[in-house]
Design an enzyme around this catalytic site. Structure first.
Site, PDB file in Angstrom:
ATOM      1  N   SER A  68      16.751   3.516  -2.174  1.00  0.00           N
ATOM      2  CA  SER A  68      16.763   2.923  -0.834  1.00  0.00           C
ATOM      3  C   SER A  68      17.700   1.724  -0.710  1.00  0.00           C
ATOM      4  CB  SER A  68      15.319   2.575  -0.485  1.00  0.00           C
ATOM      5  OG  SER A  68      15.202   2.096   0.803  1.00  0.00           O
ATOM      6  N   ALA A 379       8.198  -4.369  10.279  1.00  0.00           N
ATOM      7  CA  ALA A 379       9.197  -5.336  10.739  1.00  0.00           C
ATOM      8  C   ALA A 379      10.548  -5.056  10.081  1.00  0.00           C
ATOM      9  CB  ALA A 379       8.721  -6.742  10.415  1.00  0.00           C
ATOM     10  N   ASN A 380      10.523  -4.500   8.849  1.00  0.00           N
ATOM     11  CA  ASN A 380      11.765  -4.231   8.121  1.00  0.00           C
ATOM     12  C   ASN A 380      12.574  -3.058   8.683  1.00  0.00           C
ATOM     13  OD1 ASN A 380      10.576  -1.847   7.148  1.00  0.00           O
ATOM     14  ND2 ASN A 380       9.916  -2.783   5.237  1.00  0.00           N
ATOM     15  N   ARG A 503       1.121 -11.438  -0.877  1.00  0.00           N
ATOM     16  CA  ARG A 503       0.723 -10.118  -1.400  1.00  0.00           C
ATOM     17  C   ARG A 503       1.629  -9.716  -2.563  1.00  0.00           C
ATOM     18  NH1 ARG A 503       4.672  -6.677   0.426  1.00  0.00           N
ATOM     19  NH2 ARG A 503       3.630  -4.822  -0.354  1.00  0.00           N
TER      20      ARG A 503
HETATM   21  C1  16G Z   1       8.667   0.553   0.322  1.00  0.00           C
HETATM   22  C2  16G Z   1       7.952   1.198   1.459  1.00  0.00           C
HETATM   23  C3  16G Z   1       8.081   0.365   2.694  1.00  0.00           C
HETATM   24  C4  16G Z   1       7.570  -1.024   2.427  1.00  0.00           C
HETATM   25  C5  16G Z   1       8.218  -1.610   1.209  1.00  0.00           C
HETATM   26  C6  16G Z   1       7.512  -2.871   0.811  1.00  0.00           C
HETATM   27  C7  16G Z   1       7.742   3.567   1.850  1.00  0.00           C
HETATM   28  C8  16G Z   1       8.485   4.856   2.038  1.00  0.00           C
HETATM   29  N1  16G Z   1       8.512   2.510   1.716  1.00  0.00           N
HETATM   30  O1  16G Z   1      10.038   0.469   0.568  1.00  0.00           O
HETATM   31  O2  16G Z   1       7.322   0.962   3.693  1.00  0.00           O
HETATM   32  O3  16G Z   1       7.805  -1.861   3.514  1.00  0.00           O
HETATM   33  O4  16G Z   1       8.101  -0.707   0.130  1.00  0.00           O
HETATM   34  O5  16G Z   1       8.005  -3.290  -0.390  1.00  0.00           O
HETATM   35  O6  16G Z   1       6.518   3.521   1.837  1.00  0.00           O
HETATM   36  P1  16G Z   1       7.239  -4.374  -1.238  1.00  0.00           P
HETATM   37  O7  16G Z   1       5.868  -3.835  -1.558  1.00  0.00           O
HETATM   38  O8  16G Z   1       8.110  -4.580  -2.421  1.00  0.00           O
HETATM   39  O9  16G Z   1       7.165  -5.597  -0.377  1.00  0.00           O
HETATM   40 MG    MG Z   2      15.076   3.137   2.641  1.00  0.00          MG
END
Ligand code: 16G
Ligand code: MG
Length: 550
Positions: A68, A379-380, A503
């Site tokens: 991603s 939000a992202n 978190r």
């Molecule tokens: C992943 C998630 C996304 C989330 C992000 C948070 C999927 C397909 N993608 O990219 O939704 O906003 O993780 O990342 O579920 P974090 O837990 O590192 O903050």
């Molecule tokens: Mg992506």
């Protein structure tokens, strides 16, 4: 029979040994880490995908190789379930166990037990479709995946280099082929056809749309946007930027949706390309996130994030439902996470039901399914709109009582085709935004004026063990480490309009801190002070107080 089939994987498994010192975890977005350590994981995911397909009676399972928005050296892999959705969560732990078996023998023993425990009938067929993004490590990882699939004799379809949402689309299209629920032709071409014909219907008769600048993050979105543009013909013109998919190190580097969201500024590569008043958007490395922005007449940067997209889209769909005479029968609801800007939550909650769920698409998607029309956006910039089966039937069978009702009904039906309902899709969402702007005659300025964002700041803290941080209430409160939430509450109380939460990341070995307050200075200060509390609590080395932006 189980054990003989599983034992047969040994020679191939020996070609893909697990690196000793690495622990893998199937997190919110699958496995994700440095691309060069993932070979064994990909082999094992191939086996797992084949088993998942057998368990689902031979339905096609998707495998996407991507990391991603992460840096180019990272890679990752995730599984897509038959309806085009994220892997059922109970299998995430199985995936983690299988990925961490230390030796071939341990892997075989683990798989034999797994197949027995889950009563997987190995005589069923296995069908898998896979794709990858543009990362240089992708081709080798796909060949490891292929070995895993071959080990179980799966029927394989290679969808090549494409976006994550297109892979999700393909999975659903393949599994619904020839049924009354057909999602579309099961090809990339079918995807572009479906989106572009719905878009053309929706903007027909509207004034010409000004050209849109798209930052493709130097990733696979560049190919997809180019192909989409060909199908859209003159209904809209794209100006593609950051399309260097083969320049080493360029992917997601100082560009793309994640850069825009976290830095809250224009990618330097767009300076001089974006004119005042013109709108632009950024995709991320696998084109499932979208950020809009524009420069005002003072060349000041304004970001229109996932919350702003949700507000724009939900209001528009609500108006169409009303115009179609269906507002008694069809209700629109919104799903957000704790990262949603407080101003957006207030704006939306005054108009429609709003639910808050933990971070990660699977949570949002699931919650959105409980509405007739569920709009979910992080939000992202990751999000989509789900129309329930009953809603889609109502839309088709509704008998309009006026030409205006008939037009609105037609537009709603076209939206169900324009929107990729399997998963957030930057290109589909972008066309959706363009439709709404065209219908409302909005520029970025009017859209931005729906509500004013509260200043906010995201910070990440590197801690010894992120699993020591546990949350409740859709991640808005910490229950562990004990006492930390109380300290955060006391701090937040001193900031006007203050809100903050902590978190553990699901994708990186860090803890994230979010803060918002009524001024930028206050939001920054609150974020850094909460991060300081987190760091101290985690007992870190004061010399390495590594607090950085997300
Ligand atoms: C992943 C998630 C996304 C989330 C992000 C948070 C999927 C397909 N993608 O990219 O939704 O906003 O993780 O990342 O579920 P974090 O837990 O590192 O903050
Ligand atoms: Mg992506």
């Amino acid at each position: 029979m189980t054990s003989s089939i599983i034992h047969d994987i040994k020679p191939l498994a020996d070609l893909h040994p697990k690196p000793e010192s690495v622990h893998f975890q199937y997190g919110t977005a699958g496995f994700r880490t440095l691309g060069h350590v993932l070979d064994s994981v990909l082999f094992r995911v191939g086996i797992l995908a084949a088993l998942r397909s057998k368990k689902q009676d031979g339905k096609t399972i998707g495998v996407m190789v991507t990391a991603s928005h992460n840096p180019e050296v990272d890679n990752g892999v995730k599984l897509v379930d038959p309806r085009g959705e994220m892997l059922e969560s109970s299998w995430e732990a199985h995936a983690t166990n299988i990925a961490n078996a230390p030796t071939t023998d341990a892997l075989v023993a683990g798989l034999v037990k797994f197949v027995d425990d889950l009563k997987i009938d190995l005589s069923k067929p296995a069908r898998v479709v896979y794709a990858r993004d543009t990362r240089p490590s992708g081709a080798a990882l796909v060949s490891a995946l292929d070995d895993g699939l071959k080990a179980l004799g799966a029927e394989v379809r290679d969808a090549g280099v494409t976006t994550t949402p297109i892979l999700h689309y393909l999975v659903k299209a393949i599994n619904t082929k020839g049924t009354s629920d057909s999602y579309g032709d099961d090809s990339e071409e079918g995807y572009y056809q479906k989106l572009s014909s719905a878009f053309k219907r929706l903007v027909k008769g509207r004034p010409a749309i000004p050209p849109l600048l798209i930052d493709c993050a130097n990733g696979v979105g560049a190919f997809a946007a180019e192909k989409l543009a060909q199908h859209l013909q003159d209904s809209i013109t794209f100006i593609l930027a950051n399309t260097s998919t083969t320049t080493p190190g360029a992917l997601n580097n100082a560009c793309g949706a994640d850069f825009v969201k976290t830095q809250q500024k224009l990618p330097p590569s767009l300076e001089g390309k974006l004119k005042s008043g013109q709108r632009a958007c950024s995709l991320d490395g696998d084109a499932d996130r979208l950020m809009y922005f524009y420069l005002d007449e003072h060349s000041q940067f304004h970001m229109l994030d996932g919350d702003k997209i949700a507000a724009l889209v939900a209001a528009f769909i609500g108006e169409l439902v009303k115009a179609a005479g269906l507002d008694e029968d069809i209700k629109v609801g919104i799903v957000q996470t704790a990262y949603a800007n407080g101003a957006s939550t207030k704006y939306l909650a005054d108009r429609v039901p709003v639910k808050c769920v933990p971070t990660g698409v699977k949570h949002l998607h699931h919650a959105a399914e409980s509405f007739d029309i569920g709009v979910y956006f992080e939000a992202n910039g990751h999000g989509t709109v789900l129309f329930s089966r009953e809603t889609q039937e109502k839309l088709r069978s509704h008998e309009p009582t006026s030409p205006a009702q008939s037009t609105a009904q037609g537009h709603l039906i076209a939206l169900t085709e324009l929107i990729n309902q399997t998963v957030g899709d930057a290109l589909s969402d972008m066309l959706l935004v363009e439709v709404v702007l065209a219908h409302k005659s909005y520029t970025g300025i009017e859209w931005d004026a729906l509500y004013a964002d509260l200043p906010n700041r995201l910070v990440k803290v590197v801690v010894g063990d992120r699993n020591a941080f546990r949350t409740v209430d859709a991640e808005r409160r910490l229950v562990s480490p004990a006492g930390l939430q109380e300290k955060i509450d006391a701090l937040v109380g001193g900031f006007e309009g203050g809100r903050s939460f902590v978190r553990p990341s699901g994708t990186e070995d860090v803890v994230r801190v979010y803060a918002e307050a009524s001024s930028r200075v206050q939001a920054d200060e609150l974020a850094f002070r909460v991060a300081g509390l987190v760091y101290d609590q985690a007992g870190g080395d004061p010399a390495k107080r590594p607090v950085e932006f997300l």
